[in-house]
Design a protein around this motif. Structure first.
Motif, PDB file in Angstrom:
ATOM      1  N   ALA A   2       0.712  -1.245  -0.034  1.00 32.62           N
ATOM      2  CA  ALA A   2       0.140  -0.149  -0.077  1.00 32.62           C
ATOM      3  C   ALA A   2       0.729   1.219  -0.018  1.00 32.62           C
ATOM      4  CB  ALA A   2      -0.900  -0.002   1.132  1.00 32.62           C
ATOM      5  N   ASN A   3       0.738   1.916  -1.034  1.00 31.25           N
ATOM      6  CA  ASN A   3       1.424   3.423  -0.987  1.00 31.25           C
ATOM      7  C   ASN A   3       0.410   4.422  -0.599  1.00 31.25           C
ATOM      8  OD1 ASN A   3       2.457   5.439  -3.890  1.00 31.25           O
ATOM      9  ND2 ASN A   3       3.110   5.478  -1.556  1.00 31.25           N
ATOM     10  N   ILE A   4       0.489   4.755   0.865  1.00 33.97           N
ATOM     11  CA  ILE A   4      -0.318   5.648   1.526  1.00 33.97           C
ATOM     12  C   ILE A   4       0.317   7.014   1.352  1.00 33.97           C
ATOM     13  CG2 ILE A   4      -1.155   6.093   3.746  1.00 33.97           C
ATOM     14  CD1 ILE A   4      -1.760   3.342   3.041  1.00 33.97           C
ATOM     15  N   GLY A   5      -0.966   7.778   0.895  1.00 35.81           N
ATOM     16  CA  GLY A   5      -0.528   9.078   0.414  1.00 35.81           C
ATOM     17  C   GLY A   5       0.033   9.294  -0.720  1.00 35.81           C
ATOM     18  N   CYS A   6      -0.544   8.377  -1.854  1.00 31.06           N
ATOM     19  CA  CYS A   6       0.227   8.231  -3.034  1.00 31.06           C
ATOM     20  C   CYS A   6       0.143   9.460  -4.036  1.00 31.06           C
ATOM     21  CB  CYS A   6      -0.626   7.064  -3.915  1.00 31.06           C
ATOM     22  SG  CYS A   6      -2.173   7.292  -4.205  1.00 31.06           S
ATOM     23  N   GLY A   7      -0.717  10.523  -3.714  1.00 28.55           N
ATOM     24  CA  GLY A   7      -0.815  11.669  -4.659  1.00 28.55           C
ATOM     25  C   GLY A   7      -0.947  11.172  -5.839  1.00 28.55           C
ATOM     26  N   PRO A   8      -0.147  11.809  -6.942  1.00 26.61           N
ATOM     27  CA  PRO A   8      -0.675  11.357  -8.319  1.00 26.61           C
ATOM     28  C   PRO A   8      -0.205  10.006  -8.823  1.00 26.61           C
ATOM     29  CG  PRO A   8       1.253  12.992  -8.406  1.00 26.61           C
ATOM     30  CD  PRO A   8       0.889  12.787  -6.911  1.00 26.61           C
ATOM     31  N   GLY A   9       0.166   9.230  -8.012  1.00 27.08           N
ATOM     32  CA  GLY A   9       0.420   7.687  -8.273  1.00 27.08           C
ATOM     33  C   GLY A   9       1.848   7.539  -8.972  1.00 27.08           C
ATOM     34  N   HIS A  10       2.706   8.488  -9.044  1.00 27.74           N
ATOM     35  CA  HIS A  10       4.079   8.080  -9.661  1.00 27.74           C
ATOM     36  C   HIS A  10       4.943   6.909  -8.824  1.00 27.74           C
ATOM     37  CE1 HIS A  10       4.754  11.243  -6.741  1.00 27.74           C
ATOM     38  NE2 HIS A  10       6.142  10.866  -6.781  1.00 27.74           N
ATOM     39  N   VAL A  13       6.203  -5.150  -8.298  1.00 26.19           N
ATOM     40  CA  VAL A  13       5.464  -5.088  -7.147  1.00 26.19           C
ATOM     41  C   VAL A  13       3.859  -4.972  -7.034  1.00 26.19           C
ATOM     42  CG1 VAL A  13       5.347  -4.007  -4.779  1.00 26.19           C
ATOM     43  CG2 VAL A  13       7.516  -4.218  -5.964  1.00 26.19           C
ATOM     44  N   ASP A  14       3.255  -5.592  -6.457  1.00 26.92           N
ATOM     45  CA  ASP A  14       1.889  -5.548  -6.625  1.00 26.92           C
ATOM     46  C   ASP A  14       1.358  -4.544  -5.688  1.00 26.92           C
ATOM     47  OD1 ASP A  14      -0.947  -5.891  -6.418  1.00 26.92           O
ATOM     48  OD2 ASP A  14      -1.001  -7.610  -5.172  1.00 26.92           O
ATOM     49  N   ALA A  15       1.417  -3.315  -6.270  1.00 29.27           N
ATOM     50  CA  ALA A  15       1.165  -2.119  -5.500  1.00 29.27           C
ATOM     51  C   ALA A  15       0.017  -1.319  -5.794  1.00 29.27           C
ATOM     52  CB  ALA A  15       2.434  -1.040  -5.909  1.00 29.27           C
ATOM     53  N   PHE A  16      -0.761  -0.924  -4.910  1.00 31.81           N
ATOM     54  CA  PHE A  16      -1.857   0.177  -4.945  1.00 31.81           C
ATOM     55  C   PHE A  16      -1.984   1.342  -4.117  1.00 31.81           C
ATOM     56  CE2 PHE A  16      -2.697  -2.523  -1.361  1.00 31.81           C
ATOM     57  CZ  PHE A  16      -3.339  -2.052  -0.516  1.00 31.81           C
ATOM     58  N   GLY A  17      -2.572   2.344  -4.343  1.00 32.40           N
ATOM     59  CA  GLY A  17      -2.448   3.623  -4.037  1.00 32.40           C
ATOM     60  C   GLY A  17      -3.437   4.096  -3.129  1.00 32.40           C
ATOM     61  N   ILE A  18      -3.240   4.739  -2.185  1.00 30.82           N
ATOM     62  CA  ILE A  18      -4.492   5.372  -1.299  1.00 30.82           C
ATOM     63  C   ILE A  18      -3.883   6.773  -1.022  1.00 30.82           C
ATOM     64  CG2 ILE A  18      -5.472   5.286   1.103  1.00 30.82           C
ATOM     65  CD1 ILE A  18      -4.866   2.521   1.166  1.00 30.82           C
ATOM     66  N   ASP A  19      -4.955   7.670  -1.301  1.00 30.25           N
ATOM     67  CA  ASP A  19      -4.673   9.065  -0.895  1.00 30.25           C
ATOM     68  C   ASP A  19      -6.024   9.730  -0.432  1.00 30.25           C
ATOM     69  OD1 ASP A  19      -2.401  11.201  -1.970  1.00 30.25           O
ATOM     70  OD2 ASP A  19      -4.226  12.163  -1.415  1.00 30.25           O
ATOM     71  N   LEU A  20      -5.811  10.931   0.722  1.00 34.82           N
ATOM     72  CA  LEU A  20      -7.082  11.389   0.947  1.00 34.82           C
ATOM     73  C   LEU A  20      -7.806  12.384   0.036  1.00 34.82           C
ATOM     74  CD1 LEU A  20      -8.660  12.208   3.564  1.00 34.82           C
ATOM     75  CD2 LEU A  20      -7.051  13.848   4.189  1.00 34.82           C
ATOM     76  N   SER A  21      -6.867  12.907  -1.079  1.00 39.55           N
ATOM     77  CA  SER A  21      -7.485  13.582  -1.903  1.00 39.55           C
ATOM     78  C   SER A  21      -8.026  13.041  -3.115  1.00 39.55           C
ATOM     79  CB  SER A  21      -6.434  14.631  -2.437  1.00 39.55           C
ATOM     80  OG  SER A  21      -6.655  15.359  -3.573  1.00 39.55           O
ATOM     81  N   ALA A  22      -9.552  13.224  -3.235  1.00 37.88           N
ATOM     82  CA  ALA A  22      -9.934  12.663  -4.511  1.00 37.88           C
ATOM     83  C   ALA A  22      -9.433  13.111  -5.475  1.00 37.88           C
ATOM     84  CB  ALA A  22     -11.599  12.835  -4.123  1.00 37.88           C
ATOM     85  N   GLY A  23      -8.985  14.477  -5.768  1.00 43.20           N
ATOM     86  CA  GLY A  23      -8.452  15.009  -6.821  1.00 43.20           C
ATOM     87  C   GLY A  23      -7.269  14.342  -7.249  1.00 43.20           C
ATOM     88  N   MET A  24      -6.147  14.100  -6.244  1.00 46.14           N
ATOM     89  CA  MET A  24      -4.985  13.299  -6.514  1.00 46.14           C
ATOM     90  C   MET A  24      -5.290  11.872  -6.924  1.00 46.14           C
ATOM     91  SD  MET A  24      -2.021  14.644  -6.274  1.00 46.14           S
ATOM     92  CE  MET A  24      -2.936  16.069  -7.369  1.00 46.14           C
ATOM     93  N   VAL A  25      -6.286  11.297  -6.535  1.00 51.72           N
ATOM     94  CA  VAL A  25      -6.710   9.827  -6.813  1.00 51.72           C
ATOM     95  C   VAL A  25      -7.181   9.871  -8.491  1.00 51.72           C
ATOM     96  CG1 VAL A  25      -8.269   7.890  -6.452  1.00 51.72           C
ATOM     97  CG2 VAL A  25      -7.141   9.052  -4.397  1.00 51.72           C
TER      98      VAL A  25
END
Length: 100
Positions: free
Chosen positions: A38-46, A56-68
């Motif tokens: 889990a990439n927590i605070g993933c921002g724009p996903g880079h 890596v089996d990676a996934f992103g989580i961010d508080l900002s719906a805009g960044m997601v």
């Protein structure tokens, strides 16, 4: 948000210490048996995308719906979710590692 996303888009390419840290992180994960990250605070996903490119089996989580939304647009084959860093709502043992 687009300005930040544009600035971060090539961060891994221009910051050798970031590439090195991510390489060490991936190596540690593999040595520990691997699994989803889990990439927590993933921002724009880079970073999530870079981890995925390294196998890596990676996934992103961010508080900002805009960044997601930006992450999903820029990396459509990867998983990104809106959630809080403080409570990412991950089931027990659903991630072998976390990166923030």
């Amino acid at each position: 948000m687009v300005g930040y996303a544009d600035f971060m888009r090539d961060a891994i390419g221009r910051l050798p210490y970031l590439r090195a840290a991510l390489t060490l992180f991936v190596g540690s994960g593999r040595a520990g048996g691997g699994g989803p990250v889990a990439n927590i605070g993933c921002g724009p996903g880079h970073v999530t995308a870079h981890l995925h490119a390294l196998g890596v089996d990676a996934f992103g989580i961010d508080l900002s719906a805009g960044m997601v939304a930006v992450a999903r647009r820029d990396h459509p084959g990867l998983r990104f979710e809106v959630a809080s860093m403080k409570d990412p709502d991950l089931p027990a043992a659903s991630a072998a590692g976390m990166l923030a």
